[in-house]
Design a protein around this motif. Structure first.
Motif, PDB file in Angstrom:
ATOM      1  N   TYR A  67       0.776  -1.295  -0.050  1.00  0.00           N
ATOM      2  CA  TYR A  67       0.094   0.082  -0.008  1.00  0.00           C
ATOM      3  C   TYR A  67       0.764   1.347  -0.072  1.00  0.00           C
ATOM      4  CZ  TYR A  67      -4.729  -2.023   0.626  1.00  0.00           C
ATOM      5  OH  TYR A  67      -5.849  -2.499   0.340  1.00  0.00           O
ATOM      6  N   THR A  68       1.980   1.401   0.764  1.00  0.00           N
ATOM      7  CA  THR A  68       2.672   2.572   0.874  1.00  0.00           C
ATOM      8  C   THR A  68       3.156   3.517  -0.320  1.00  0.00           C
ATOM      9  OG1 THR A  68       4.575   1.404   1.383  1.00  0.00           O
ATOM     10  CG2 THR A  68       3.199   2.019   3.336  1.00  0.00           C
ATOM     11  N   HIS A  69       3.697   2.543  -1.108  1.00  0.00           N
ATOM     12  CA  HIS A  69       4.303   3.350  -2.352  1.00  0.00           C
ATOM     13  C   HIS A  69       3.315   2.947  -3.674  1.00  0.00           C
ATOM     14  CE1 HIS A  69       7.479   4.151   0.551  1.00  0.00           C
ATOM     15  NE2 HIS A  69       7.830   4.799  -0.206  1.00  0.00           N
ATOM     16  N   ARG A  70       2.046   2.439  -3.615  1.00  0.00           N
ATOM     17  CA  ARG A  70       1.294   2.311  -4.646  1.00  0.00           C
ATOM     18  C   ARG A  70       0.942   3.590  -5.553  1.00  0.00           C
ATOM     19  NH1 ARG A  70      -4.001  -1.395  -3.765  1.00  0.00           N
ATOM     20  NH2 ARG A  70      -2.305  -2.802  -3.173  1.00  0.00           N
ATOM     21  N   VAL A  71       1.024   3.328  -6.706  1.00  0.00           N
ATOM     22  CA  VAL A  71       0.526   4.435  -7.653  1.00  0.00           C
ATOM     23  C   VAL A  71      -0.854   4.237  -8.169  1.00  0.00           C
ATOM     24  CG1 VAL A  71       2.861   5.014  -8.419  1.00  0.00           C
ATOM     25  CG2 VAL A  71       1.532   3.300  -9.594  1.00  0.00           C
ATOM     26  N   ALA A  72      -1.481   5.164  -8.790  1.00  0.00           N
ATOM     27  CA  ALA A  72      -2.632   5.359  -9.332  1.00  0.00           C
ATOM     28  C   ALA A  72      -3.067   3.852 -10.255  1.00  0.00           C
ATOM     29  CB  ALA A  72      -3.147   6.427 -10.165  1.00  0.00           C
ATOM     30  N   LEU A  73      -1.911   3.591 -11.100  1.00  0.00           N
ATOM     31  CA  LEU A  73      -2.145   2.568 -12.071  1.00  0.00           C
ATOM     32  C   LEU A  73      -0.824   1.569 -12.386  1.00  0.00           C
ATOM     33  CD1 LEU A  73      -4.461   1.436 -14.090  1.00  0.00           C
ATOM     34  CD2 LEU A  73      -2.911   2.251 -15.769  1.00  0.00           C
ATOM     35  N   SER A  74      -0.827   0.394 -11.930  1.00  0.00           N
ATOM     36  CA  SER A  74       0.459  -0.142 -12.157  1.00  0.00           C
ATOM     37  C   SER A  74       0.529  -0.575 -13.592  1.00  0.00           C
ATOM     38  CB  SER A  74       0.587  -1.395 -11.252  1.00  0.00           C
ATOM     39  OG  SER A  74      -0.411  -2.463 -11.374  1.00  0.00           O
ATOM     40  N   ASN A  75       1.651  -0.946 -14.160  1.00  0.00           N
ATOM     41  CA  ASN A  75       1.782  -1.303 -15.496  1.00  0.00           C
ATOM     42  C   ASN A  75       1.129  -2.688 -15.669  1.00  0.00           C
ATOM     43  OD1 ASN A  75       3.187   0.744 -16.754  1.00  0.00           O
ATOM     44  ND2 ASN A  75       5.036   0.215 -15.844  1.00  0.00           N
ATOM     45  N   GLU A  76       1.115  -3.556 -14.566  1.00  0.00           N
ATOM     46  CA  GLU A  76       0.493  -5.000 -14.639  1.00  0.00           C
ATOM     47  C   GLU A  76      -1.159  -5.029 -15.065  1.00  0.00           C
ATOM     48  OE1 GLU A  76       4.342  -5.038 -12.940  1.00  0.00           O
ATOM     49  OE2 GLU A  76       2.736  -3.918 -12.412  1.00  0.00           O
ATOM     50  N   ARG A  77      -1.708  -4.032 -14.870  1.00  0.00           N
ATOM     51  CA  ARG A  77      -3.402  -3.826 -15.085  1.00  0.00           C
ATOM     52  C   ARG A  77      -3.299  -3.513 -16.454  1.00  0.00           C
ATOM     53  NH1 ARG A  77      -5.458   0.048 -10.588  1.00  0.00           N
ATOM     54  NH2 ARG A  77      -7.516   0.045 -11.863  1.00  0.00           N
ATOM     55  N   LEU A  78      -2.486  -2.881 -17.094  1.00  0.00           N
ATOM     56  CA  LEU A  78      -2.704  -2.489 -18.640  1.00  0.00           C
ATOM     57  C   LEU A  78      -2.943  -3.737 -19.115  1.00  0.00           C
ATOM     58  CD1 LEU A  78      -0.137   0.633 -19.125  1.00  0.00           C
ATOM     59  CD2 LEU A  78      -2.559   0.392 -18.826  1.00  0.00           C
ATOM     60  N   LEU A  79      -4.072  -3.979 -19.796  1.00  0.00           N
ATOM     61  CA  LEU A  79      -4.300  -5.188 -20.906  1.00  0.00           C
ATOM     62  C   LEU A  79      -4.182  -4.688 -22.341  1.00  0.00           C
ATOM     63  CD1 LEU A  79      -7.517  -6.195 -19.223  1.00  0.00           C
ATOM     64  CD2 LEU A  79      -5.237  -7.104 -18.681  1.00  0.00           C
ATOM     65  N   ASP A  80      -4.424  -3.776 -22.960  1.00  0.00           N
ATOM     66  CA  ASP A  80      -4.304  -3.287 -24.422  1.00  0.00           C
ATOM     67  C   ASP A  80      -4.130  -1.883 -24.667  1.00  0.00           C
ATOM     68  OD1 ASP A  80      -4.000  -4.292 -26.966  1.00  0.00           O
ATOM     69  OD2 ASP A  80      -6.120  -4.469 -27.363  1.00  0.00           O
ATOM     70  N   VAL A  81      -3.313  -1.426 -25.516  1.00  0.00           N
ATOM     71  CA  VAL A  81      -3.168  -0.171 -26.116  1.00  0.00           C
ATOM     72  C   VAL A  81      -3.136   0.024 -27.487  1.00  0.00           C
ATOM     73  CG1 VAL A  81      -1.764   2.117 -26.078  1.00  0.00           C
ATOM     74  CG2 VAL A  81      -1.818   0.554 -24.108  1.00  0.00           C
ATOM     75  N   LYS A  82      -4.180   0.332 -28.250  1.00  0.00           N
ATOM     76  CA  LYS A  82      -4.304   0.404 -29.723  1.00  0.00           C
ATOM     77  C   LYS A  82      -5.650   1.109 -29.996  1.00  0.00           C
ATOM     78  CE  LYS A  82      -7.335  -3.587 -30.145  1.00  0.00           C
ATOM     79  NZ  LYS A  82      -7.223  -5.156 -30.792  1.00  0.00           N
ATOM     80  N   ASP A  83      -5.447   1.808 -31.220  1.00  0.00           N
ATOM     81  CA  ASP A  83      -6.504   2.661 -31.821  1.00  0.00           C
ATOM     82  C   ASP A  83      -6.992   3.847 -30.773  1.00  0.00           C
ATOM     83  OD1 ASP A  83      -6.472   0.752 -34.010  1.00  0.00           O
ATOM     84  OD2 ASP A  83      -8.115  -0.442 -32.889  1.00  0.00           O
ATOM     85  N   GLY A  84      -6.083   4.306 -30.051  1.00  0.00           N
ATOM     86  CA  GLY A  84      -6.078   5.517 -29.523  1.00  0.00           C
ATOM     87  C   GLY A  84      -6.908   5.227 -28.158  1.00  0.00           C
ATOM     88  N   GLN A  85      -7.040   3.951 -27.716  1.00  0.00           N
ATOM     89  CA  GLN A  85      -7.864   3.699 -26.637  1.00  0.00           C
ATOM     90  C   GLN A  85      -6.837   2.777 -25.627  1.00  0.00           C
ATOM     91  OE1 GLN A  85     -11.094   1.266 -28.330  1.00  0.00           O
ATOM     92  NE2 GLN A  85     -12.477   3.171 -27.875  1.00  0.00           N
ATOM     93  N   VAL A  86      -7.274   2.565 -24.244  1.00  0.00           N
ATOM     94  CA  VAL A  86      -6.372   1.964 -23.443  1.00  0.00           C
ATOM     95  C   VAL A  86      -7.352   1.251 -22.630  1.00  0.00           C
ATOM     96  CG1 VAL A  86      -5.028   1.947 -21.213  1.00  0.00           C
ATOM     97  CG2 VAL A  86      -4.952   4.067 -23.110  1.00  0.00           C
ATOM     98  N   THR A  87      -7.117  -0.102 -22.481  1.00  0.00           N
ATOM     99  CA  THR A  87      -8.011  -1.081 -21.698  1.00  0.00           C
ATOM    100  C   THR A  87      -6.982  -1.631 -20.437  1.00  0.00           C
ATOM    101  OG1 THR A  87      -8.841  -1.827 -23.794  1.00  0.00           O
ATOM    102  CG2 THR A  87      -9.103  -3.292 -21.957  1.00  0.00           C
TER     103      THR A  87
END
Length: 394
Positions: free
Chosen positions: A259-279
């Motif tokens: 918890y202490t050094h958590r950021v808003a979004l970790s890279n591990e939660r990113l599933l897809d990046v394409k066509d101007g969208q982020v999943t």
């Protein structure tokens, strides 16, 4: 070393230039974007390392060390948690969360430093006041609080996570007062005092001219309108809840690491990046099935907007210590607490493995270990100068 398929840096590198042209950003947001994009690239320079055993070589680029960068938190977290080991007590620990209504979150959006400070102060006053009450615990407690400003969907949701030992020093300092097993303080009592203190301090900040209002909240500049806006908040229940107790110090370290050094979004939660969208992956903690993973897709501009909402003002302290753990007399008060508890030494020294990332343990030693042979130490043999000016700087 494990590398996620998608990274926040890739999204910002591709889409932040256009976003900057169409949006006015704060200076700290600009810095965060530049730091995350440049992190571990030739822009920041680096060095060439060689293994002293097998002669394996690698290029290591420097980290940005920005606290909003998802790639820079593991080692910082490990160092911070290691330093906390000496402050743990062999008692049950509790996790108390203080949240604010959405109407307050909207004010905080334009007044982050001022409102987040009030959140810390009102929370600290609430816990210490109720704990000192002889009808409750009747003791001086110590705790630390961590500010999170996001929900899993990246929307603005300011709240404090407080980690509190289950007890405190008696008023005369001659004994340790333990709370009941599995029970710290009544959350409804905490909630109502927190509500009163927070609204009083918010109104005081308004009278002193410390609050700014823009856009849809611009009308709140008028004192009467501001009072009307706050009036309903005096009557609703503010959410304060206590999670199940951790147990002892070993479980607390596991929590700290997550918890202490958590950021808003970790890279591990990113599933897809394409066509101007982020999943990305998220969990809806308001639903019945709180642990079920869900998937959300946003336009890149909206994704960047949500991420940048959680960039804190420069110099703002998001982890703070109170009571027995405040900087003043911390060492002496902890020593006294341990004497009164007659704590065995081993109980005060939890296993470091309990808090490190189970998927990829990270420490300074592990970073120096050769990834090829696993035995040798990587030795720096050449320094790479930073690319200046940075190709990604604004």
């Amino acid at each position: 070393m494990y590398k996620p398929a998608f990274e926040l840096a890739d999204i910002l590198r591709r889409d932040a230039p256009a976003y900057r042209e169409s949006h006015r950003l704060l200076r700290e947001q600009e810095r965060a974007i530049d730091a995350i994009v440049d992190c571990r690239t030739e822009a920041l320079g680096g060095h060439v390392e060689e293994c002293c055993q097998c002669s394996y070589t690698r290029i290591s680029y420097n980290s940005c060390r920005n606290r909003h960068c998802p790639k820079c938190q593991s080692l910082a977290r490990a160092k911070w948690v290691e330093a906390r080991k000496a402050e743990l007590l062999p008692v049950e620990y509790f996790h108390v969360v203080f949240t604010v209504p959405k109407e307050i979150a909207e004010i905080a959006f334009y007044n982050r430093g001022a409102v987040y400070d009030i959140l810390f102060h009102a929370t600290a006053q609430t816990l210490t006041t109720i704990a000192r009450d002889p009808h409750r615990l009747g003791a001086e407690i110590g705790f630390f609080a961590v500010l999170h400003t996001w929900g899993q969907n990246l929307l603005h949701h300011p709240h404090l996570h407080c980690v509190v030992p289950g007890g405190g020093l008696s008023p005369d300092g001659k004994r340790w007062v333990s709370c009941l097993p599995g029970f710290f303080l009544p959350v409804r009592v905490l909630s109502r005092l927190f509500r009163r203190l927070f609204l009083e301090q918010l109104q005081a900040a308004f009278r002193k001219g410390k609050l700014r209002f823009y856009g849809e909240l611009e009308e709140l500049r008028d004192p009467d309108r501001f009072a009307c806006y706050l009036a309903p908040l005096h009557d609703i229940e503010w959410v304060v809840y206590a999670k199940p107790p951790f147990g002892g110090p070993r479980q607390v370290l596991d929590y700290l690491g997550r918890y202490t050094h958590r950021v808003a979004l970790s890279n591990e939660r990113l599933l897809d990046v394409k066509d101007g969208q982020v999943t990305f992956q998220w969990k809806d903690y308001r639903s019945k099935d709180k642990q079920k993973s869900r998937v959300m897709t946003l336009e890149s501009d909206e994704f960047i907007r949500r991420f940048l909402m959680h960039v804190l003002p420069r110099g703002f302290q998001r982890i703070r210590f109170f009571g027995l753990l405040s900087n003043r007399n911390r060492k002496e008060r902890l020593a006294l607490s341990r004497r009164l508890l007659a704590a065995p030494l081993l109980d005060l020294l939890p296993n470091p493995d309990d808090y490190r990332d189970r998927r990829q343990p990270i420490s300074e030693d592990s970073l120096r270990r050769c990834p090829n042979c696993g035995k040798g130490e990587m030795i720096r043999i050449l320094t790479i100068a930073p690319a200046w000016p940075s190709p990604n700087s604004s």
